[in-house]
Enzyme design. Structure first.
Site, PDB file in Angstrom:
ATOM      1  N   SER A 144      -2.290 -11.476  -0.618  1.00 21.03           N
ATOM      2  CA  SER A 144      -0.904 -11.040  -0.800  1.00 21.03           C
ATOM      3  C   SER A 144      -0.620  -9.901   0.160  1.00 21.03           C
ATOM      4  O   SER A 144      -1.554  -9.264   0.681  1.00 21.03           O
ATOM      5  CB  SER A 144      -0.716 -10.559  -2.250  1.00 21.03           C
ATOM      6  OG  SER A 144       0.495  -9.867  -2.422  1.00 21.03           O
ATOM      7  N   TYR A 156      -3.760  -5.835  -9.716  1.00 23.13           N
ATOM      8  CA  TYR A 156      -3.354  -6.885  -8.775  1.00 23.13           C
ATOM      9  C   TYR A 156      -3.726  -6.485  -7.349  1.00 23.13           C
ATOM     10  O   TYR A 156      -4.313  -7.267  -6.601  1.00 23.13           O
ATOM     11  CB  TYR A 156      -1.854  -7.130  -8.901  1.00 23.13           C
ATOM     12  CG  TYR A 156      -1.351  -8.276  -8.051  1.00 23.13           C
ATOM     13  CD1 TYR A 156      -1.548  -9.595  -8.451  1.00 23.13           C
ATOM     14  CD2 TYR A 156      -0.662  -8.043  -6.862  1.00 23.13           C
ATOM     15  CE1 TYR A 156      -1.087 -10.652  -7.676  1.00 23.13           C
ATOM     16  CE2 TYR A 156      -0.195  -9.082  -6.091  1.00 23.13           C
ATOM     17  CZ  TYR A 156      -0.410 -10.389  -6.499  1.00 23.13           C
ATOM     18  OH  TYR A 156       0.051 -11.432  -5.724  1.00 23.13           O
TER      19      TYR A 156
END
Length: 270
Positions: A144, A156
């Protein structure tokens, strides 16, 4: 149909919807046998939609209900693939979950669950399936833009940075066998997860989160899931035959613009 993928198999995780479904459809249309893994039960509407979208290619779709954080699930898949109809030339570690909480907001159990899925899942996949992959095969891990920069979502961010490290370690180990390993790093993608409220972000704050991401993207929009799938297909295929251990941002210029994009925009120079 792409002749390269005819007679070859691929595994895609998080495959029932969103980016995973788009990647499955791309591979099916290219002629691959696709093993689509997800934790969603077989009766879930997402599987029905995927089968419908696959159309005539659905006869090469192999739906498998599996938990990517379970080593036994991966071992069972490897056993089946070892007797499979086609050699395994592609692995897409797409499955992932998000948690928009800071370090001090995140509980240990939340931290552990997210890393189990986002990091342990790809580790187990590569560890278990690499032995089945011949020279010329490729692995794509989904990181990401959060794995390329600072981001408040602690678990995350940590998982996506770590996934890039796993990619590099695996790429060095598997290079001698002719297996390539890369990451794709999406920015804002127009999937339901981006608007998902949680304990910290209600629907209103989720909307602000979405709009903030779009505002930070020079192309001023989110990607369609199929645009991410196109990049994944490139990294899986022969046109990327000399690319390994790399990160490919597919983010509309978000990371490339950095802080100076925002400054230029604020001062009217862009």
């Amino acid at each position: 149909m792409d002749p390269y993928w005819k007679g070859k198999a691929a595994v895609v995780t998080g495959a029932a919807r969103g980016q995973g479904a788009a990647e499955v459809l791309r591979l099916l249309r290219a002629g691959a046998v696709v093993h689509a893994l997800d934790v969603l039960p077989d009766g879930d509407g997402s599987w029905t939609a995927l089968r419908t979208a696959a159309g005539d290619d659905a006869d090469r779709l192999r739906v498998r209900i599996a938990d990517v954080s379970s080593e036994s699930d991966w071992l069972a898949l490897a056993q089946d693939l070892s007797h499979g109809e086609a050699p395994l030339f592609g692995l897409v570690n797409n499955a992932g979950v998000t948690l928009r909480k800071t370090v001090t907001e995140t509980t240990h159990s939340e931290w552990r669950r997210l890393l189990d899925i986002n990091l342990d899942g790809p580790f187990l996949a590569i560890r278990t399936l690499a032995a089945l992959m011949p020279a010329g095969a490729a692995i794509v891990n989904t990181s990401s833009t959060a794995g390329l920069t600072g981001y408040f979502s602690a678990a995350y961010t940590a998982s996506k940075w770590a996934l890039r490290g796993l990619t590099r370690a695996a790429s060095m180990e598997l290079a001698g066998r002719g297996i390539r390993v890369n990451t794709v790093c999406p920015g804002l993608v127009e999937t339901p997860m981006i608007m998902q409220p949680n304990a910290v972000h209600d629907a209103g704050r989720a909307r602000l989160f979405y709009e903030g991401n779009r505002d930070a993207t020079p192309l001023s929009r989110g990607a369609d899931a199929d645009e991410i799938a196109a990049a994944v297909m490139f990294l899986l295929g022969p046109e990327a035959s000399f690319i390994t251990g790399a990160d490919l941002p597919v983010d509309g210029g978000m990371t490339g613009g950095g802080i100076y994009w925002r400054i230029g925009k604020a001062t009217g120079n862009l």
